[in-house]
Write an enzyme that holds these catalytic residues in place. Structure first.
Site, short mmCIF file in Angstrom:
data_model
loop_
_atom_site.label_atom_id
_atom_site.label_comp_id
_atom_site.label_asym_id
_atom_site.label_seq_id
_atom_site.Cartn_x
_atom_site.Cartn_y
_atom_site.Cartn_z
N ASP A 81 49.16 43.12 53.66
CA ASP A 81 48.17 42.62 52.70
C ASP A 81 48.17 41.10 52.70
O ASP A 81 49.13 40.46 53.16
CB ASP A 81 48.49 43.16 51.29
CG ASP A 81 47.30 43.07 50.34
OD1 ASP A 81 46.23 42.56 50.74
OD2 ASP A 81 47.44 43.49 49.18
N ALA A 83 47.28 37.35 50.37
CA ALA A 83 47.71 36.80 49.08
C ALA A 83 46.82 35.62 48.74
O ALA A 83 46.22 35.00 49.62
CB ALA A 83 49.17 36.35 49.16
N GLU A 103 46.92 47.54 44.78
CA GLU A 103 47.77 46.83 45.75
C GLU A 103 49.25 46.97 45.36
O GLU A 103 50.11 47.20 46.21
CB GLU A 103 47.37 45.36 45.83
CG GLU A 103 46.01 45.18 46.51
CD GLU A 103 45.48 43.76 46.47
OE1 GLU A 103 44.57 43.47 47.24
OE2 GLU A 103 45.96 42.94 45.67
C1 5RP Z 1 42.77 41.05 46.63
C2 5RP Z 1 43.91 40.19 47.04
C3 5RP Z 1 43.80 39.50 48.35
O1 5RP Z 1 44.92 39.81 49.11
C4 5RP Z 1 43.75 38.00 48.09
O2 5RP Z 1 42.68 37.73 47.20
C5 5RP Z 1 43.56 37.23 49.39
O3 5RP Z 1 42.28 37.47 49.89
P1 5RP Z 1 41.73 36.79 51.20
O4 5RP Z 1 42.48 37.39 52.35
O5 5RP Z 1 40.26 37.14 51.22
O6 5RP Z 1 41.96 35.29 51.10
O7 5RP Z 1 44.89 40.06 46.36
O8 5RP Z 1 42.95 41.57 45.34
#
Ligand code: 5RP
Length: 218
Positions: A81, A83, A103
């Protein structure tokens, strides 16, 4: 390199953590979209994925990756994931995409959390990014008052209802110097569904996209 190119780089790099034949956990966001695309293009055969959002579910299914319910697995080897912020100890702020509750649930099933992020996300102290907190709608005003008592400002994210029917408060003006204590404290406030500090479920590895290439922080 642009931020988008850095996201592509770390999305690709995360493939090394995917065991063929396994079920993996998949997060949400534009960086995770790059990972999903890389996984589909790689030819790596996995059994499937547990997804943290409808957005990621739809993307994976469109690319032929089977999606399982969290209740169908007992554990996951790896959760991948992005962040919004990550510190040098792997504590994160997440929830910019409003998917923080699912998540955290999927992260909790996993033995290893691999965070993929571009270098703009690395911070010394969490809190520059407005902290997302998913709340039960009737508690939003009281929770906002609790943050005000800490010297922070919480605002309701307009027009957003989460996959779980919750609302999101975005909290500005915090410096989260003790992420574990902060997460444990806010989690106990009535009406808080999930606080977007991931300390107990922090990243065990961070693949950071930089101008010099992917750096692995562990
Ligand atoms: C979604 C999240 C995402 O991991 C976080 O917002 C990062 O997003 P991106 O990869 O678009 O910068 O926590 O709830």
């Amino acid at each position: 390199m642009t931020q988008d190119e850095l996201k592509t780089l770390v999305g690709q790099a995360a493939l090394q953590y995917v065991q063929p034949g396994s079920i993996i956990g998949v997060g949400t966001g534009s960086t995770v979209d790059k990972f999903i695309d890389a996984l589909a293009a790689s030819g790596l055969q996995i059994k499937g994925a547990v997804s943290s959002s409808l957005r990621s579910t739809e993307r994976m299914q469109a690319l032929g990756i089977p999606v399982f319910e969290a209740s169908e697995v007992q554990s996951l080897g790896v959760y991948i994931d992005g962040a919004d912020e990550i510190d040098h100890a792997g504590h994160m702020i997440k929830g910019g995409g409003a998917a923080l509750t699912r998540e955290k649930i999927v992260a909790d099933l996993a033995e290893q959390f691999v965070c993929i992020a571009d270098e703009s996300k690395l911070v010394k102290v969490l809190g520059q990014f407005p902290l997302p907190v998913e709340v039960i709608p009737m508690a939003a005003a009281q929770i906002a008052r609790r943050f005000a008592a800490l010297g922070a400002q919480a605002s309701l994210r307009a027009g957003v209802v989460t996959d779980n029917g919750g609302h999101i408060l975005d909290v500005r003006g915090l410096a989260v110097t003790d992420p574990q204590a902060f997460e444990a404290d806010v989690n106990q406030w009535p009406g808080v569904v999930t606080v977007g500090v991931f300390a107990r479920n922090r990243a065990s590895v961070c693949l950071l996209g930089t101008a010099e290439g992917v750096k692995t922080l562990a």
